[in-house]
Design an enzyme around this catalytic site. Structure first.
Site, PDB file in Angstrom:
ATOM      1  CB  CYS A  78      -0.980  -0.036   1.168  1.00 55.14           C
ATOM      2  SG  CYS A  78      -2.373   1.106   0.977  1.00 55.14           S
ATOM      3  CG  HIS A 163      -3.608  -3.543   3.398  1.00 52.13           C
ATOM      4  ND1 HIS A 163      -2.570  -3.072   4.179  1.00 52.13           N
ATOM      5  CD2 HIS A 163      -4.226  -2.454   2.890  1.00 52.13           C
ATOM      6  CE1 HIS A 163      -2.577  -1.750   4.154  1.00 52.13           C
ATOM      7  NE2 HIS A 163      -3.562  -1.347   3.372  1.00 52.13           N
ATOM      8  CD  GLU A 165      -1.183  -6.063   5.645  1.00 53.60           C
ATOM      9  OE1 GLU A 165      -1.200  -4.858   5.917  1.00 53.60           O
ATOM     10  OE2 GLU A 165      -0.918  -6.503   4.507  1.00 53.60           O
ATOM     11  CB  SER A 217      -3.219 -11.354  36.948  1.00 50.84           C
ATOM     12  OG  SER A 217      -3.164 -11.969  35.666  1.00 50.84           O
ATOM     13  N   GLY A 219      -4.387 -14.608  34.785  1.00 48.21           N
ATOM     14  CA  GLY A 219      -4.568 -14.485  33.348  1.00 48.21           C
ATOM     15  C   GLY A 219      -3.574 -15.342  32.584  1.00 48.21           C
ATOM     16  CB  VAL A 220      -3.412 -16.233  28.974  1.00 46.92           C
ATOM     17  CG1 VAL A 220      -2.445 -16.961  28.049  1.00 46.92           C
ATOM     18  CG2 VAL A 220      -4.789 -16.886  28.907  1.00 46.92           C
ATOM     19  CB  THR A 223      -0.773 -18.549  33.758  1.00 48.59           C
ATOM     20  OG1 THR A 223      -1.759 -17.979  34.625  1.00 48.59           O
ATOM     21  CG2 THR A 223      -0.699 -20.045  34.002  1.00 48.59           C
TER      22      THR A 223
END
Length: 508
Positions: A78, A163, A165, A217, A219-220, A223
């Site tokens: 682009c 684009h 992507e 926390s 969370g992922v 962890t």
């Protein structure tokens, strides 16, 4: 490695993600990155991203012309293609018919970059300018209804007006892969098994026998950070989980069970009373966040000091991800930084720890893949995002224990029903919001005047934009019936059909 020069496109990160998905390591730097730094990275190819500017404007973003002395293949996307055309003497003008959305790409000449690609395919356009005259030596490879020069080539320099992507470009991933493998000579060496082995070895060497403090926390990200560190340094990891009383139903027990399965010692701090006492009487959203942030630091500091006295802590682990690193440098130049990311900001001076960020090279989807590689359960890894301040930002107005309990129960029912209907993994995020609104209702022969609760479910790829999820009326009716019958204090359920923009995903 492929290096992407970022000119400010909203899609830049997708370029790196698409290539990494195909096993090709890719990094992103701002367009003004010095030629010396680019050379140090020794890329096998460069990709120039899209951007919001026009190449003929006075303040157009332009990289160092020395990138062409590196003797590596270059792909412009682009704005990146328009820059190449302008640099080599072609003509770019404002288009009478701008192209936004899907268009049909038709390949008109064979090229290595289109190896194995259909002659006609859908691509995603997002541009207001177009190329009307190619520089000397360039050839047109493809066209679209409004772009006669939709793909161009000159030796090892390529340009794409669309684009590749973006997922809407049907053959986009294949085109990017062709550029990396067939043109640049890259190999498919990137993957989470390789990353885990390399990172564990690096952490062992860097940390040696020192101790690392890690805030968990539930969370992922945190962890996976803790799991990776524990693989490297075993019991020299001090994982701290602060229960601020604003978690989802059974959250503390679930996190403790997860860490037990992973054989990682977890220090759990019950700080519910501390947090709730400081939040008493507070209803303004930003003040809630500020109080929770400051109180977390106080509690975390107290716990850290206990461990510090037992044996000096040298490192603090954070779950910084690659998008955080990218966004810390603005394409507008070093003086105009978008934001600086710190997962745990405002720590006291005595905590003079060295920072360790094991995930700083990874995107969110890669963190999940790494977690799977390390043995974290798939069910845990695919959980929906949860805000740092917890349920505090899902309770509108003042917070109380009874409101927290009410919201926890309603949210639990909503998520449980989504899972039963096989919808949980089909929506990006779902939760309940307890409104600071009471409404009149009737239960049996009695008049009620109780809380209303809002169901929120959205579809998104990264949370930057989102659309509300189209859930069946029969499903919503079932959830509503369960909540009003099973949760004391709620007599009305509504469904939020606002997309982002104009709304945000969370209410506060």
């Amino acid at each position: 490695m492929i290096l992407v020069l970022d000119f400010g496109s909203q899609y830049t990160q997708l370029i790196a993600r698409r290539l990494r998905e195909r096993g090709i390591y890719t990094e992103i730097v701002p367009f003004f990155e010095s030629i010396e730094n680019i050379q140090k990275k020794a890329p096998k190819g460069l990709i120039l991203s899209g951007g919001p500017a026009s190449v003929y404007a006075k303040d157009a973003y332009k990289p160092s012309g020395k990138i062409f002395d590196l003797n590596v293949p270059i792909l412009g996307i682009c704005y990146g293609m328009q820059y190449l055309v302008d640099f080599f003497g072609g003509v770019v003008v404002g288009a009478n018919e701008q192209e936004f959305g899907k268009a049909v790409l038709e390949i008109t000449q064979n090229s290595v970059i289109f190896e194995g690609v259909k002659i006609k395919s859908l691509v995603w356009m997002s541009h207001m300018d177009k190329v009307i005259e190619l520089p000397k030596g360039f050839t047109t490879l493809a066209k679209s209804p409004n772009s006669p020069h939709c793909a161009i080539e000159n030796g090892k320099i390529f340009g794409l007006q669309f684009h590749p992507e973006v997922v809407q470009s049907e053959e986009g991933g294949k085109i990017l892969e062709n550029f990396a493998l067939l043109v640049c000579g890259c190999e498919k060496t990137w993957g989470m098994q390789h990353f885990a082995q390399r990172e564990i070895a690096r952490l062992k060497e860097k940390i040696a026998n020192a101790k690392v403090l890690c805030a968990v926390s539930g969370g992922v990200d945190s962890t996976v950070v803790a799991t990776l560190l524990h693989r490297a340094i075993k019991d020299n990891l001090i994982a701290v989980f602060v229960d601020h009383g604003l978690l989802r139903k059974n959250e503390k027990e679930r996190v403790q069970a997860m860490f037990k399965d992973l054989k990682i010692p977890l220090n759990t701090i019950d700080a519910k009373e501390v947090f709730l006492s400081k939040l008493k009487g507070v209803s303004e959203p930003e003040l809630k966040r500020k109080i929770i942030g400051e109180t977390f630091i106080e509690v975390f500091e107290k716990e850290a000091k206990k461990h510090h006295l037992k044996g000096k802590i040298e490192f603090l682990a954070q779950g910084t991800l690659y998008p955080d690193v990218i966004e810390s440098v603005s394409v507008k130049g070093p003086s105009k930084v978008i934001k600086t990311h710190h997962n745990v900001g405002g720590l006291p001076e005595w905590m003079d720890f060295k920072l360790i960020e094991p995930l700083r090279e990874l995107f969110k989807d890669e963190v999940r893949l790494l977690g799977k590689e390390l043995g974290v359960s798939q069910d845990f890894l695919m959980r929906h995002p949860f805000p740092g301040p917890g349920l505090a930002v899902r309770i509108l107005g003042e917070i109380s224990e009874s409101k927290i309990k009410r919201l926890q129960e309603a949210d639990f029912i909503f998520i449980e029903e989504l899972k039963k209907a096989n919808l949980y993994d089909k929506v990006w995020q779902a939760f309940c919001v307890l409104l600071n609104v009471n409404s009149v209702g009737v239960m049996g022969d009695n008049r009620t005047y109780e809380n209303a609760i809002c169901l929120r479910a959205v579809n998104a790829s990264d949370g930057m934009t989102a659309s509300f999820s189209f859930l069946e009326h029969s499903f919503l009716e079932k959830v509503s019936n369960r909540i009003t019958n099973e949760v004391s204090g709620i007599n009305r359920v509504v469904y939020d059909i606002t997309s982002k923009p104009p709304g945000t995903i969370e209410w506060e």
